[in-house]
Design a protein around this motif. Sequence first.
Motif, short mmCIF file in Angstrom:
data_model
loop_
_atom_site.label_atom_id
_atom_site.label_comp_id
_atom_site.label_asym_id
_atom_site.label_seq_id
_atom_site.Cartn_x
_atom_site.Cartn_y
_atom_site.Cartn_z
N ASP A 246 -96.94 -2.58 -11.72
CA ASP A 246 -97.43 -2.55 -13.10
C ASP A 246 -98.92 -2.26 -13.09
OD1 ASP A 246 -95.08 -3.13 -14.61
OD2 ASP A 246 -95.18 -5.20 -13.91
N ARG B 42 -102.49 -0.91 -15.59
CA ARG B 42 -103.03 -0.79 -16.94
C ARG B 42 -104.35 -0.03 -16.86
NH1 ARG B 42 -104.03 -6.22 -18.56
NH2 ARG B 42 -101.76 -6.42 -18.63
N GLU C 100 -100.32 0.73 -20.69
CA GLU C 100 -99.59 0.13 -19.60
C GLU C 100 -98.49 1.07 -19.11
OE1 GLU C 100 -98.12 -3.63 -20.83
OE2 GLU C 100 -100.11 -4.54 -21.05
#
Length: 500
Positions: free
Chosen positions: A382, A384, A389
């Motif tokens: 993940d 950002r 995102e």
Amino acid sequence: MVKISLLEIILLCTIGLELTTNTNGLEFILNRELFASGSDDTCGHVTCRAKGNHEDVDGIKLMRQTNAGKVTDLIQISKQRPTQDVSLDGVYGKCTLRNNVGNIDIKLTDIRLCDNDFFLCEVIYHNHSDQEETASAIVGPGQSSGVRSDADVPQKFQECTLSTSPSSGLYLKELEYLGDKVNKVEDRCYSQEDRLDQKITQKVNFVESKIISQEDAFLVRIGTLEAALTARVSELEDRWSSTALHQTTDMVKVDVSKALDNLESKMSQVFARLDKINNSYTGPAIDQDVVCERGMGDYVTKNLPPYLVMTNQMLQKEILCDTHTDGGGWIIIQRRARGDVDFYRDWTSYRNGFGSLTEDFWLGNEAIHRLTDAHPYELRVDIRFKGAEQFAEYSSFRLESETNKYRLKLGSYTGNAQDALSHHKDMFFSTFDRDNDKETRNCAIVAHGGWWYNNCYMANLNGLWGDKAPKGPVWLWVAGKEGVSFSEMKIRRVRSRVSA
């Protein structure tokens, strides 16, 4: 240019304090002291000091004006005449100009000078643009307890207290501009403070409502248990009364003893349930059998926070578990959100792990190897960047042993962050003290991190925080090769092994 209002000058001079002015590159001090008496018949002391930090001091001059209006140049120095002495009626002292610092220091021995005369100090200097400017200041006569009005200052000195240099207006404009900027910043701070107060109030109200709701449920369950306990006690009392009429005393004693034992057992169960309810009210009660695995989010999300620190039995060390994302069960192996942990580490640090589970950290190559070698795992990344995102998932993920330099084994890609990690598939891990990449140079030094460098990278999430390529924490998805503002690498056990 030094700009001082006449009112400020008069107030400063009246109380006999030091007058200090500091421009961008010039420190300017004028000081006057009055004495009641002294061993050397000195009634006063006047000092004037000019120091050029970024400005070039050319000269400094001190003048006096009597109460009758007569103006006299007491002393003047310049680069051509850097040292002068003054010895006049009632005035004596020295003046020097060295190393861009000018000093005038005189003593007053005539009481008329201390009580009646004005003193003006004028500094001539060149600014950083090589333009000649002047700065001046005045101190007035009288004892420190005296009060003087504008009319008490001679007209000639009123005119010269404020310099008429052409650049003085520019300084005023700069001050006005800076004042406007300060006001805007203050307005923004007040606005942000109001928004923060609103958010905090909303959060507090939400938490209070949750607590009240939990408290109500807790009280209801306690009431139910108390009612059940009371009914059970009444039933035991009735049974004891009924059997006591038909049994001998010894039999009654045995029955009562059993009843009391039964009651004590029931009470222990009730207290255990109350403790369990109380734990669920004050915070999540974590069962030691709970593990970080797929499906946690299906039935635990309402009781567990998004992140949970728990002990992994195989590693016998604490791990950070993501309980929410895509059903939960993700063991986080890398997390960067604050930028307060240095990821430019040696081989041993990356092998053992570093950082804090509640902040930024690397779990450790040896721990990751032991986990992924014992069971099949998948990988999720993940990231950002400026509020956007994205994620990348790989069907399998495994690190080989330290003997094999923690080689990366990777499965197929899915996601929306672009496949930046497949470029590193089958690569050895490298640090600045272990060069295992395909380049002649050490990519770990070039990229300022530890990673499975190839030649050199398309992903570099352990790079220098806050920097761009080639040293920054880069992922292929971010345009312009800027560093990401958040990253998490997490692994989750899968039900069947997928060859990597």
